[in-house]
Design a protein around this motif. Structure first.
Motif, PDB file in Angstrom:
ATOM      1  N   ASN A  99       1.070  -1.439   0.198  1.00  0.00           N
ATOM      2  CA  ASN A  99      -0.089  -0.403  -0.503  1.00  0.00           C
ATOM      3  C   ASN A  99       1.239   1.506  -0.147  1.00  0.00           C
ATOM      4  N   HIS A 100       0.408   2.569   0.249  1.00  0.00           N
ATOM      5  CA  HIS A 100       1.225   3.249  -0.151  1.00  0.00           C
ATOM      6  C   HIS A 100       1.462   4.298   1.039  1.00  0.00           C
ATOM      7  N   GLN A 152       2.919  -0.976  -7.112  1.00  0.00           N
ATOM      8  CA  GLN A 152       2.465   0.223  -6.294  1.00  0.00           C
ATOM      9  C   GLN A 152       2.243   1.392  -6.597  1.00  0.00           C
ATOM     10  N   HIS A 183       1.070   2.980  -9.035  1.00  0.00           N
ATOM     11  CA  HIS A 183      -0.725   2.922  -9.767  1.00  0.00           C
ATOM     12  C   HIS A 183      -0.738   4.120  -8.437  1.00  0.00           C
ATOM     13  N   ASP A 184       0.270   4.886  -8.297  1.00  0.00           N
ATOM     14  CA  ASP A 184       0.390   5.943  -7.223  1.00  0.00           C
ATOM     15  C   ASP A 184       1.302   6.809  -7.571  1.00  0.00           C
ATOM     16  N   GLU A 213       1.761  10.138  -6.083  1.00  0.00           N
ATOM     17  CA  GLU A 213       1.957  10.633  -4.878  1.00  0.00           C
ATOM     18  C   GLU A 213       3.515  10.205  -4.465  1.00  0.00           C
ATOM     19  N   ALA A 214       3.152   8.961  -5.067  1.00  0.00           N
ATOM     20  CA  ALA A 214       4.391   8.359  -3.898  1.00  0.00           C
ATOM     21  C   ALA A 214       5.547   8.680  -4.951  1.00  0.00           C
TER      22      ALA A 214
END
Length: 65
Positions: free
Chosen positions: A2-3, A31, A34-35, A37-38
């Motif tokens: 997860n994030h 992850q 699809h993230d 912000e990361a």
């Protein structure tokens, strides 16, 4: 993955996936895809890894005893 865990990995191991824990690497890379912000965090911290890689830690300043 997860994030929150991805951010922990990036902050602990740096921005290069090859330095991430092998057992979590594939999930972390997925992850990251699809993230946004990361990805932003990864991009902003990559300059630190570049700077650290260019630093020669074997050279000691003359005034260090």
């Amino acid at each position: 993955m997860n994030h929150k865990r991805l951010v922990q990995i990036i902050e602990a191991y740096g921005t290069r996936a090859e330095q991430w824990p092998e057992e979590e690497r594939n999930a972390a890379v997925e992850q990251l895809r699809h993230d946004p912000e990361a990805r932003q965090l990864l991009n902003s911290l990559s300059i630190i890894d570049i700077a650290l890689d260019s630093y020669d830690a074997t050279v000691m300043p003359n005034n260090v005893q």
